[in-house]
Design an enzyme around this catalytic site. Structure first.
Site, PDB file in Angstrom:
ATOM      1  N   THR A   1       0.810  -1.220   0.000  1.00  0.00           N
ATOM      2  CA  THR A   1       0.000   0.000   0.000  1.00  0.00           C
ATOM      3  C   THR A   1       0.846   1.274   0.000  1.00  0.00           C
ATOM      4  OG1 THR A   1      -0.180  -0.340   2.390  1.00  0.00           O
ATOM      5  CG2 THR A   1      -2.081  -0.966   1.037  1.00  0.00           C
TER       6      THR A   1
ATOM      7  N   GLY B   1      -1.000  -3.193  13.856  1.00  0.00           N
ATOM      8  CA  GLY B   1      -2.208  -3.842  13.391  1.00  0.00           C
ATOM      9  C   GLY B   1      -3.019  -2.948  12.475  1.00  0.00           C
TER      10      GLY B   1
ATOM     11  N   CYS C   1      -3.505   3.582   6.590  1.00  0.00           N
ATOM     12  CA  CYS C   1      -4.320   2.891   7.597  1.00  0.00           C
ATOM     13  C   CYS C   1      -4.876   3.823   8.666  1.00  0.00           C
ATOM     14  CB  CYS C   1      -3.523   1.765   8.247  1.00  0.00           C
ATOM     15  SG  CYS C   1      -1.966   2.293   8.988  1.00  0.00           S
TER      16      CYS C   1
ATOM     17  N   GLU D   1     -12.348  -2.072   8.513  1.00  0.00           N
ATOM     18  CA  GLU D   1     -11.343  -1.271   7.803  1.00  0.00           C
ATOM     19  C   GLU D   1     -11.548  -1.391   6.298  1.00  0.00           C
ATOM     20  OE1 GLU D   1      -6.564  -0.519   8.034  1.00  0.00           O
ATOM     21  OE2 GLU D   1      -7.234  -2.597   7.828  1.00  0.00           O
TER      22      GLU D   1
END
Length: 494
Positions: free
Chosen positions: A119, A218, A251, A341
């Site tokens: 990503t 995470g 994220c 997510e």
């Protein structure tokens, strides 16, 4: 006919890379802060100079995000990091406390394993290389196979720049024969001193179970609460700026929106005015079934894609100018895909009665997925900010800022980082935006400042002589009285 065993060859490659990295790190450990800083400065400039080319390579190879936004991430990961760490002391004597007679010495951890996601591939390589080198460490990268080309190119630029500035050969390495076996060997090798893991849950868990010290992060699943006192147009603009930045692959970006009933209509109207598209209920079912797989995992086909591409893949129609897709969150859990997510311009939408209910809902969302990571709040009420700060299971509470950019330190005063610790609640070894200080040990030199007799005296203990030795005996007032009475009685009875 001879057939090469690719797994064995990849394992052998890793062992060779670690061997070279260990030798190089032993040389780095002897360098002064000035020598280290020169290497870091040259590497940062080389990365910054190639920021656009590498951004285009990453976008083309992975199919994620927008190359223009990746340029900004590369700039933050090179020039931005340099500005933050250039005056940071990391090797040699860091601090001397003359009053308490303690000296602190920076000691590199050694060989770092850098696991790189698809990503944010090029920016994460730049960032990890710089913070590792700043601490006097060597680093061996394990690239995501879907971004191996751009990662290798970035590492090559870093290697050449570092060596030109006096860095030992082998201090920066990258696995060419990428495989699961190679990554496992890198993580478990006896000469790997620390794992710096950024990526999916499975990879982070593997890092922590490898037996090697690890810093892993995470998933993020941060809600954004638009509280009733917020500047609504500004809050909506910041959320859309964040969620559309690189098509949502950071994220820390917002994953859902929480609003109060009394301001819901204003918020919805403002989102529509600024280009968001609220997906009708029936289409939302199709969209939800696409973005989250039956296993509960995020569908990789939607990561970093535009709303139009996602809609087409999901079998629904959306406007050509839709910037973000918003759907009713309905609830929290695996059966509610918009509560999870979504590394793409897709948001869940929740309505609550008041800020207390928003507080509880955001906790539920975070504990479902994303505990310890990030939460955003838009408000003018500082008392509510403090209430959220005291109760939320996150490591970053971002106030009145785009979460994607605020979380990585681009629009906040946080350390600029592409590895965001989630703390113990999120299964991480740190809650920091990981910096060079997380990649060094501190050796403390402590001079004696007291004797045992001083400690005894402080606790009302006295020292009694005994010929050539010292007999230590604790004596309190009651014992003294008892002793005197016994001596007097003994004399009277003779």
């Amino acid at each position: 006919m001879y057939i090469e065993d690719k797994d064995l060859l990849s394992i052998q490659e890793v062992r060779h890379l670690i061997q070279r990295a260990k030798v190089a790190q032993q040389k780095l450990a002897l360098m002064s802060q000035e020598q280290i800083d020169t290497i870091v400065k040259v590497v940062a400039k080389a990365c910054y100079d190639q920021r656009e080319r590498l951004a285009k390579m990453a976008a083309e190879e992975t199919g994620f995000g927008k190359w223009q936004d990746k340029v900004l991430k590369n700039a933050l990961a090179s020039k931005g990091i340099l500005e933050e760490i250039k005056d940071m002391r990391t090797v040699g004597i860091l601090n001397e406390d003359k009053e308490n007679k303690v000296i602190e010495v920076g000691v590199p951890v050694g060989v770092v394993a850098g696991l790189i996601p698809s990503t944010n591939p090029t920016s994460t390589v730049m960032y990890k290389a710089l913070i590792a080198l700043k601490g006097g460490n060597s680093i061996v990268f394990s690239p995501h196979p879907h971004a191996a080309k751009c990662i290798n190119e970035t590492v090559d630029i870093i290697k050449k720049a570092a060596v030109s500035a006096g860095c030992p050969e082998g201090a920066i390495g990258v696995i060419q024969r990428v495989s699961i076996e190679a990554t496992n060997e890198l993580m478990k090798h006896k000469d790997t001193n620390l794992i710096l893991a950024t990526g999916g849950n499975a990879m982070v868990k593997a890092a922590y179970s490898s037996g090697t010290p690890a810093i892993g992060v995470g998933p993020g699943n941060g809600p954004a609460f638009i509280e009733k006192t917020a500047d609504i147009p500004k809050a909506v603009r910041q959320i859309l700026d964040s969620k559309t930045f690189d098509n949502g692959v950071i994220c820390a970006s917002e994953q859902s929106i929480i609003v109060e009933e009394e301001t819901k209509d204003k918020v919805v109207e403002e989102f529509k005015r600024q280009g968001a598209y609220f997906v009708p209920k029936e289409d939302a079912k199709k969209l939800g079934a696409f973005i989250i797989l039956p296993s509960g995992a995020m569908n990789p086909k939607m990561v970093g894609k535009t709303p139009q591409v996602i809609a087409k893949l999901a079998g629904i129609s959306v406007p050509d100018d839709a910037r973000v897709l918003i759907a009713d969150g309905e609830g929290v859990g695996k059966q509610y895909p918009f509560s999870m997510e979504k590394l793409a311009p897709v948001l869940g939408f929740y309505t609550v009665k008041n800020w207390e209910e928003a507080c509880e809902l955001s906790i539920r969302i975070l504990h479902h997925e994303g505990a310890g990571h990030t939460l955003a709040i838009h408000t003018q009420d500082e008392s509510i900010v403090r209430e959220f700060a005291l109760r939320k299971p996150v490591s970053r509470l971002l106030v009145n800022t785009p979460a994607a950019l605020g979380g990585v330190g681009a629009t906040t005063g946080l350390f600029p980082a592409f590895t965001l610790g989630c703390g113990a609640v999120g299964g991480s070894a740190t809650s920091d935006n990981v910096s060079p200080l997380n990649l060094i040990n501190i050796r403390r030199v402590a001079y004696g400042t007291a004797e045992l007799s001083d400690l005894r005296k402080a606790e009302n203990q006295e020292i009694l002589g005994c010929n050539n030795c010292q007999v230590e005996k604790q004596v309190d007032e009651e014992q003294l009285v008892d002793l005197l009475v016994q001596r007097v009685l003994s004399k009277l009875t003779k």
